[in-house]
Scaffold this motif. Structure first.
Motif, mmCIF file in Angstrom:
data_model
loop_
_atom_site.group_PDB
_atom_site.id
_atom_site.type_symbol
_atom_site.label_atom_id
_atom_site.label_comp_id
_atom_site.label_asym_id
_atom_site.label_seq_id
_atom_site.Cartn_x
_atom_site.Cartn_y
_atom_site.Cartn_z
ATOM 1 N N ASP A 20 0.823 -1.199 0.000
ATOM 2 C CA ASP A 20 0.000 0.000 0.000
ATOM 3 C C ASP A 20 0.862 1.256 0.000
ATOM 4 O O ASP A 20 0.503 2.258 -0.602
ATOM 5 N N ARG A 21 2.011 1.191 0.660
ATOM 6 C CA ARG A 21 2.881 2.356 0.762
ATOM 7 C C ARG A 21 4.318 1.911 0.537
ATOM 8 O O ARG A 21 4.747 0.877 1.050
ATOM 9 N N CYS A 56 1.321 6.324 -1.476
ATOM 10 C CA CYS A 56 0.376 5.621 -0.614
ATOM 11 C C CYS A 56 -0.925 5.458 -1.405
ATOM 12 O O CYS A 56 -1.570 6.447 -1.754
ATOM 13 N N SER A 58 -3.830 3.771 -0.474
ATOM 14 C CA SER A 58 -5.066 3.913 0.292
ATOM 15 C C SER A 58 -5.403 5.372 0.594
ATOM 16 O O SER A 58 -6.573 5.742 0.618
#
Length: 91
Positions: A20-21, A56, A58
């Protein structure tokens, strides 16, 4: 010593899905050298970006390097932009 082939299960595998990151800074807790060596590309709002320092998915943001300007510690100056982030493996 016998020559036995190494099975794919014995070698450390990279994640099938991108995190996600991810960050390119080795001091960051989101840094992953093996994944970065394999090659990660970023599409931000449908446009290919090559100067991404961190992303990122999300939260929907990327940090982009601003030119060749660096701070007094040698880190690139960055700007944070919000939008749709799509990471992918290049290789």
């Amino acid at each position: 010593m016998t020559d036995t082939p190494v099975s794919p299960a014995a070698t450390p595998a990279l994640p099938a899905q991108l995190p996600d990151r991810l960050s390119t800074n080795p001091k960051s807790p989101f840094y992953d050298e093996a994944l970065l060596a394999r090659g990660v590309g970023i599409k931000f709002d449908g446009e290919e970006k090559t100067n991404v320092e961190e992303y990122c998915v999300s939260e929907g943001w990327v940090r982009l390097a601003v030119g060749k300007t660096v701070d007094r510690k040698g880190n690139p100056l960055t700007i944070k932009l919000k939008g749709k982030v799509e990471p992918y493996l290049q290789k």
